[in-house]
Every structure is written in C-alpha cells, then in structure tokens.
Write a protein that holds these residues in place. Structure first.
Motif, PDB file in Angstrom:
ATOM      1  N   LYS A  84     -37.117  88.916  -8.417  1.00  0.00           N
ATOM      2  CA  LYS A  84     -37.393  87.825  -9.359  1.00  0.00           C
ATOM      3  C   LYS A  84     -36.315  87.739 -10.434  1.00  0.00           C
ATOM      4  CE  LYS A  84     -42.372  87.971  -8.697  1.00  0.00           C
ATOM      5  NZ  LYS A  84     -43.653  88.414  -9.250  1.00  0.00           N
ATOM      6  N   ARG A  85     -35.882  88.893 -10.971  1.00  0.00           N
ATOM      7  CA  ARG A  85     -34.827  88.891 -11.988  1.00  0.00           C
ATOM      8  C   ARG A  85     -33.515  88.378 -11.403  1.00  0.00           C
ATOM      9  NH1 ARG A  85     -36.481  94.297 -13.058  1.00  0.00           N
ATOM     10  NH2 ARG A  85     -34.449  94.932 -12.249  1.00  0.00           N
ATOM     11  N   SER A  86     -33.220  88.764 -10.168  1.00  0.00           N
ATOM     12  CA  SER A  86     -31.982  88.312  -9.527  1.00  0.00           C
ATOM     13  C   SER A  86     -31.979  86.799  -9.335  1.00  0.00           C
ATOM     14  CB  SER A  86     -31.801  89.000  -8.176  1.00  0.00           C
ATOM     15  OG  SER A  86     -31.663  90.378  -8.336  1.00  0.00           O
ATOM     16  N   VAL A  87     -33.114  86.267  -8.867  1.00  0.00           N
ATOM     17  CA  VAL A  87     -33.215  84.824  -8.649  1.00  0.00           C
ATOM     18  C   VAL A  87     -33.088  84.077  -9.970  1.00  0.00           C
ATOM     19  CG1 VAL A  87     -34.783  82.988  -7.929  1.00  0.00           C
ATOM     20  CG2 VAL A  87     -34.519  85.020  -6.512  1.00  0.00           C
ATOM     21  N   LYS A  88     -33.740  84.583 -11.017  1.00  0.00           N
ATOM     22  CA  LYS A  88     -33.635  83.933 -12.331  1.00  0.00           C
ATOM     23  C   LYS A  88     -32.203  83.957 -12.828  1.00  0.00           C
ATOM     24  CE  LYS A  88     -38.302  84.773 -14.012  1.00  0.00           C
ATOM     25  NZ  LYS A  88     -39.126  85.539 -14.970  1.00  0.00           N
ATOM     26  N   GLY A  89     -31.499  85.062 -12.624  1.00  0.00           N
ATOM     27  CA  GLY A  89     -30.103  85.168 -13.050  1.00  0.00           C
ATOM     28  C   GLY A  89     -29.218  84.183 -12.316  1.00  0.00           C
ATOM     29  N   ILE A  90     -29.447  84.013 -11.036  1.00  0.00           N
ATOM     30  CA  ILE A  90     -28.671  83.066 -10.239  1.00  0.00           C
ATOM     31  C   ILE A  90     -28.951  81.645 -10.698  1.00  0.00           C
ATOM     32  CG2 ILE A  90     -28.403  82.078  -7.931  1.00  0.00           C
ATOM     33  CD1 ILE A  90     -28.874  84.959  -6.854  1.00  0.00           C
ATOM     34  N   GLN A  91     -30.226  81.338 -10.923  1.00  0.00           N
ATOM     35  CA  GLN A  91     -30.589  79.992 -11.363  1.00  0.00           C
ATOM     36  C   GLN A  91     -30.022  79.694 -12.745  1.00  0.00           C
ATOM     37  OE1 GLN A  91     -34.840  80.250 -11.046  1.00  0.00           O
ATOM     38  NE2 GLN A  91     -34.854  79.558  -8.914  1.00  0.00           N
ATOM     39  N   ARG A  92     -30.024  80.684 -13.612  1.00  0.00           N
ATOM     40  CA  ARG A  92     -29.535  80.509 -14.977  1.00  0.00           C
ATOM     41  C   ARG A  92     -28.021  80.302 -14.997  1.00  0.00           C
ATOM     42  NH1 ARG A  92     -31.997  84.938 -18.017  1.00  0.00           N
ATOM     43  NH2 ARG A  92     -30.941  86.008 -16.375  1.00  0.00           N
ATOM     44  N   ASN A  93     -27.313  80.999 -14.126  1.00  0.00           N
ATOM     45  CA  ASN A  93     -25.847  80.929 -14.107  1.00  0.00           C
ATOM     46  C   ASN A  93     -25.315  79.915 -13.110  1.00  0.00           C
ATOM     47  OD1 ASN A  93     -25.547  82.960 -16.055  1.00  0.00           O
ATOM     48  ND2 ASN A  93     -25.808  84.525 -14.502  1.00  0.00           N
ATOM     49  N   GLY A  94     -26.154  79.154 -12.521  1.00  0.00           N
ATOM     50  CA  GLY A  94     -25.711  78.174 -11.534  1.00  0.00           C
ATOM     51  C   GLY A  94     -25.394  78.861 -10.220  1.00  0.00           C
ATOM     52  N   ASN A  95     -24.469  78.331  -9.490  1.00  0.00           N
ATOM     53  CA  ASN A  95     -24.113  78.886  -8.189  1.00  0.00           C
ATOM     54  C   ASN A  95     -22.927  79.820  -8.274  1.00  0.00           C
ATOM     55  OD1 ASN A  95     -26.164  77.582  -6.844  1.00  0.00           O
ATOM     56  ND2 ASN A  95     -24.948  75.742  -6.504  1.00  0.00           N
ATOM     57  N   SER A 138     -20.835  82.895  -7.849  1.00  0.00           N
ATOM     58  CA  SER A 138     -20.962  84.100  -7.047  1.00  0.00           C
ATOM     59  C   SER A 138     -20.524  85.308  -7.854  1.00  0.00           C
ATOM     60  CB  SER A 138     -20.132  83.991  -5.770  1.00  0.00           C
ATOM     61  OG  SER A 138     -18.778  83.807  -6.107  1.00  0.00           O
ATOM     62  N   ASP A 139     -19.733  85.096  -8.914  1.00  0.00           N
ATOM     63  CA  ASP A 139     -19.281  86.182  -9.764  1.00  0.00           C
ATOM     64  C   ASP A 139     -20.138  86.186 -11.024  1.00  0.00           C
ATOM     65  OD1 ASP A 139     -16.208  86.925 -11.571  1.00  0.00           O
ATOM     66  OD2 ASP A 139     -17.871  88.207 -10.975  1.00  0.00           O
ATOM     67  N   ASP A 140     -21.135  87.042 -11.064  1.00  0.00           N
ATOM     68  CA  ASP A 140     -22.094  87.065 -12.163  1.00  0.00           C
ATOM     69  C   ASP A 140     -21.650  88.115 -13.190  1.00  0.00           C
ATOM     70  OD1 ASP A 140     -25.639  87.780 -12.474  1.00  0.00           O
ATOM     71  OD2 ASP A 140     -24.266  86.754 -13.794  1.00  0.00           O
ATOM     72  N   THR A 141     -20.559  87.859 -13.881  1.00  0.00           N
ATOM     73  CA  THR A 141     -20.070  88.827 -14.859  1.00  0.00           C
ATOM     74  C   THR A 141     -20.895  88.797 -16.134  1.00  0.00           C
ATOM     75  OG1 THR A 141     -18.456  87.199 -15.616  1.00  0.00           O
ATOM     76  CG2 THR A 141     -17.708  88.821 -13.989  1.00  0.00           C
ATOM     77  N   LYS A 142     -21.528  87.660 -16.436  1.00  0.00           N
ATOM     78  CA  LYS A 142     -22.352  87.577 -17.636  1.00  0.00           C
ATOM     79  C   LYS A 142     -23.584  88.460 -17.514  1.00  0.00           C
ATOM     80  CE  LYS A 142     -20.970  82.819 -18.340  1.00  0.00           C
ATOM     81  NZ  LYS A 142     -21.397  81.455 -18.210  1.00  0.00           N
ATOM     82  N   GLY A 143     -24.212  88.451 -16.324  1.00  0.00           N
ATOM     83  CA  GLY A 143     -25.421  89.237 -16.121  1.00  0.00           C
ATOM     84  C   GLY A 143     -25.152  90.708 -16.020  1.00  0.00           C
ATOM     85  N   ALA A 144     -23.941  91.096 -15.628  1.00  0.00           N
ATOM     86  CA  ALA A 144     -23.606  92.509 -15.455  1.00  0.00           C
ATOM     87  C   ALA A 144     -23.435  93.215 -16.800  1.00  0.00           C
ATOM     88  CB  ALA A 144     -22.332  92.662 -14.628  1.00  0.00           C
ATOM     89  N   ALA A 145     -23.150  92.467 -17.866  1.00  0.00           N
ATOM     90  CA  ALA A 145     -22.903  93.088 -19.177  1.00  0.00           C
ATOM     91  C   ALA A 145     -24.187  93.476 -19.874  1.00  0.00           C
ATOM     92  CB  ALA A 145     -22.108  92.107 -20.042  1.00  0.00           C
ATOM     93  N   ARG A 146     -25.315  93.039 -19.387  1.00  0.00           N
ATOM     94  CA  ARG A 146     -26.593  93.313 -20.065  1.00  0.00           C
ATOM     95  C   ARG A 146     -27.027  94.728 -19.916  1.00  0.00           C
ATOM     96  NH1 ARG A 146     -29.975  87.884 -18.829  1.00  0.00           N
ATOM     97  NH2 ARG A 146     -28.278  86.561 -19.333  1.00  0.00           N
TER      98      ARG A 146
END
Length: 114
Positions: A93-104, A106-114
């Motif tokens: 659920k957290r992964s899906v929310k992160g993807i939806q929040r950051n759009g499409n 593929s490089d989720d650097t914003k979510g990795a800093a948390r």
C-alpha cells in the motif's frame, strides 16, 4: 576459485525443478508456468562463458525462487492472521501510494530520502 558448497549450473537447474514439484505439484497451470519460466531463463544463458556473469545469473535464480517462497509464506501467514502477511500488505500500500504521489517516475529518489 569457487567454494566447494557452490552448485554448478546444472545442479542448480535440477534443484530448482525438484523444488518446483513441491511448490506446484503435478501438471497444474501454475506448475507448467513455473517450469517454463525456469527452463526459459536457463536456456537464454546456455552459451554464457563469463564466470562472473554465470555466478550473477545463478544468484538471481536462487533469489527469485527465495522471493517467491517468501511471498507465498506471507500469503499463507496472512490467511492465518499472521504479521508477515499484514506487513507485506502495508508495504504494498505504501509503495502504491508513493508511485501515485510521484507520478510515473521510475526513479523514486524523493521517497528514498524518507
């Protein structure tokens, strides 16, 4: 030189096929799909000669099967009300929310800093 406990590619292939008979016995669609996948992956790399790449491919095969077994364990645990299945659901659920929040992205650097 490789350690004596390491499996050769053919030993690993046979071990995986034997293990698949325990995961999905018989000729169920699941069994056929898993066997086909294992065969195809080994066939793709049949002519590989680079020892480092061969070791990486073998490690990937073991990791993939381990992940599958962990996933199945979580599914079974969830049915019994266990914590592993619930933790897997929360992570998903957290992964899906992160993807939806950051759009499409593929490089989720914003979510990795948390």
């Amino acid at each position: 030189m490789s350690a004596p406990t390491q499996r050769t590619s053919i030993q690993l292939y046979r071990d995986l096929l034997r293990l698949l008979t325990h995961i999905a016995p018989g000729t169920s669609p699941k069994s056929i799909a898993l066997r086909t996948t294992v065969r195809a992956e080994f066939e793709k790399s049949r002519n590989e000669e680079d020892p480092a790449k061969i070791e990486a491919l073998k490690a990937n095969a073991v990791r993939a099967l381990s992940n599958y077994m962990l996933y199945q364990g979580g599914v079974q645990d969830k049915k019994k009300g266990g914590k592993l299945g619930a933790a897997m659901d929360n992570y998903h659920k957290r992964s899906v929310k992160g993807i939806q929040r950051n759009g499409n992205d593929s490089d989720d650097t914003k979510g990795a800093a948390r």
